[in-house]
Design a protein around this motif. Structure first.
Motif, mmCIF file in Angstrom:
data_model
loop_
_atom_site.group_PDB
_atom_site.id
_atom_site.type_symbol
_atom_site.label_atom_id
_atom_site.label_comp_id
_atom_site.label_asym_id
_atom_site.label_seq_id
_atom_site.Cartn_x
_atom_site.Cartn_y
_atom_site.Cartn_z
ATOM 1 N N CYS A 166 -8.481 0.289 3.926
ATOM 2 C CA CYS A 166 -7.826 0.794 2.850
ATOM 3 C C CYS A 166 -6.369 0.139 2.470
ATOM 4 C CB CYS A 166 -7.679 2.282 2.931
ATOM 5 S SG CYS A 166 -7.186 3.182 1.490
ATOM 6 N N LYS A 168 -4.391 1.501 -0.219
ATOM 7 C CA LYS A 168 -3.832 2.545 -0.849
ATOM 8 C C LYS A 168 -2.629 3.079 -0.181
ATOM 9 C CE LYS A 168 -6.870 3.266 -4.623
ATOM 10 N NZ LYS A 168 -7.463 2.392 -4.209
ATOM 11 N N ASN A 211 -12.643 4.048 1.280
ATOM 12 C CA ASN A 211 -12.364 4.088 -0.244
ATOM 13 C C ASN A 211 -13.562 3.588 -1.222
ATOM 14 O OD1 ASN A 211 -9.072 3.079 -1.663
ATOM 15 N ND2 ASN A 211 -10.650 4.546 -2.199
ATOM 16 N N HIS A 249 -11.836 7.411 -4.263
ATOM 17 C CA HIS A 249 -10.485 7.707 -4.715
ATOM 18 C C HIS A 249 -10.643 8.024 -6.267
ATOM 19 C CE1 HIS A 249 -6.165 7.303 -5.405
ATOM 20 N NE2 HIS A 249 -6.017 7.454 -4.061
#
Ligand code: SAM
Ligand code: SF4
Length: 463
Positions: A166, A168, A211, A249
């Motif tokens: 990920c 993020k 994700n 997400h």
């Protein structure tokens, strides 16, 4: 013929760990390791761990105490060796510390290096001295390129990892540090693995990724496939009847994905789309990259495309600085959107994440009060949804025997477990049409509507 070696794998945490454990078994099978149900007498024990919250990580250390006793018993009086390995996200985050604290652990490896297990086992088994191994690299070579091409048989419902890692960096979360950067598997590899699973009898696939809707895998003829496009390709596979994906997400829900929900019958009308919190200040401090209004808008667009779509979510209460008003915003978004299932957690500070160093940590007592209120509301919404199912007909994929004699359990399109009695075991693996007659907080009961209308594709008969 040499005796098979006994391999015990215990899985903690998320579905991705379930998938990884399965793949570790695939990697070790050519070395003669066969899965067993207990650590007692095993030749190798792997604890595939989770680091997402403090409690999950602590559990590993208490389980290691039990494994130590089995190892001592097996190796007493010159008995055969038991290799003890700690894998997964605790291994990745605390590898060196773990080796110090638990001298009987032979091997520690993270989620990105288990394709190297044959080499690690050979080193651990070397006759001279004791060889302890720590492999918590993020190797340049791609793990998926080195895993066996053949996947072993799984259930009627199986997991398939299509994306990992990920980028993020939500401020509360360890995943970007333990699983590494975002990576999408090439589309052709995903299709190949899906077809193998279907050939083994799988009828429902859940695509996995930390994700998952950030998926952008290499397309077979150049360019890239989005998740929406990949879903369309998978829906073409004969014998694959149901498709799901998790975890998404909100920020990565695009038009391709929304239209897949509108067009694909095989795509189940249930989506796990974590919002985490309702207050914009909190969402910003979490670095979620979406607001309360963004989430509402995405949910509305999805429901527009697929009117029977039901949502589930994850929530964190007591994030640093969460005020009463912020928490009320969470309650309000839950009331407005309604979720048919949810996971909710008290914020747990994780070492090395930005939120763990934030000021204004919320006292435990406040976290407890808030989570109790939130969970009561979520449980009520789940029960109402289940009760509204009474009298409806649903297609249920029968997956396993139930607790009671003559009972089978399956899954509705909305992920509700459904119990049915009076069907033979040969009905397992069939998709049957059930009329829902009973609703409990976490499951439904149903009865067969009409045997002649059930699952035309199956060769087996239902009573
Ligand atoms: N990728 C998913 C997403 O973006 O929502 C979630 C991945 S995480 C494995 C699963 C859930 O654990 C998160 O959605 C969050 O609710 C929860 N979680 C993660 N870190 C946490 C923490 N430090 N404290 C409490 N809950 C946490
Ligand atoms: Fe963790 Fe999910 Fe945020 Fe990634 S998007 S950092 S996995 S919560």
């Amino acid at each position: 013929m040499t005796e098979p070696k006994k391999l015990f794998v215990k899985t903690y945490g998320c579905q991705m760990n379930v998938y990884d454990s399965q793949r570790m078994q695939d990697v070790l099978a050519p070395l003669g390791y066969q899965p067993v149900d207990s650590a007692e007498g095993a030749d190798m024990v792997i604890l595939n761990t989770c680091h997402i919250r403090e409690k999950a990580a602590e559990k590993v250390f208490s389980d290691l105490g039990r494994v130590r006793k089995h190892k001592e018993a097996k190796e007493a009086n010159g008995g055969d060796k038991m290799i003890v390995a700690v894998a997964g996200c605790v291994a990745q985050a605390e590898g060196a510390e773990l080796m110090k604290r638990e001298p009987m652990v032979d091997m520690v490896f993270g989620p990105q290096t288990y394709h190297r297990l044959p080499e690690m086992v050979a080193r651990a088994n070397r006759a001279v001295g004791r060889n302890r191994i720590v492999d918590t690299d993020f190797p340049a070579e791609e793990k998926f390129d080195h895993l066996p091409e053949q996947v072993s048989k799984q259930g009627y419902s199986a997991f398939l990892a299509i994306q990992e890692g990920c980028d993020k960096f939500c401020t509360f979360c360890v995943v970007p540090y333990t699983r590494g950067a975002e990576y999408s598997r090439p589309g052709a590899d995903v299709i190949r693995e899906a077809k193998q699973l279907v050939a083994h009898g799988t009828r429902e696939l859940t695509l996995l990724g930390q994700n998952v809707n950030a998926y952008h895998g290499e397309a077979p003829n150049g360019g890239e496939w989005t998740l929406g496009r990949l879903l369309r390709e998978l829906a073409e596979i004969d014998g694959l009847d149901r498709i799901r994906y998790t975890t998404s997400h909100p920020r990565d829900v695009d038009e391709d994905l929304i239209s897949a929900h509108r067009d694909l019958k095989k795509l189940m009308p249930f989506l796990h789309l974590p919002v985490q919190a309702g207050g914009d200040r909190v969402l910003q401090a979490m670095n979620r990259k979406h607001t309360n209004a963004d989430y509402r808008d995405i949910a509305a667009r999805l429901k527009d495309a697929c009117p029977d779509l039901a949502l589930s979510s994850d929530f964190i209460v007591g994030f640093p600085g969460e005020s009463d008003k912020d928490f009320e915003d969470t309650m309000e978004i839950v009331r407005d959107i309604t979720f048919i299932q949810a996971f909710s957690f008290k914020y747990s500070p994780r070492p090395g994440t930005p939120a763990s160093a934030m000021e204004l940590q919320v006292p435990e007592k406040v976290k407890t009060e808030r989570i109790m209120r939130l969970q009561a509301l979520l449980a009520e919404q789940q029960l109402v949804f289940n009760q509204k199912s009474i009298g409806k007909e649903m297609d249920v994929l029968l997956e396993r025997r139930g607790k009671y004699e003559g009972q089978l359990v399956g899954k509705s399109p909305y992920m509700q477990p459904v119990h049915v009695s009076g069907l033979p075991e040969s009905a397992l693996g069939q998709i049957v049409r059930l009329k829902i007659t009973e609703a409990l907080p976490n499951s439904l009961g149903g009865e067969l509507v009409d045997a002649t209308r059930n699952d035309q594709k199956s060769e087996r008969n239902v009573a």
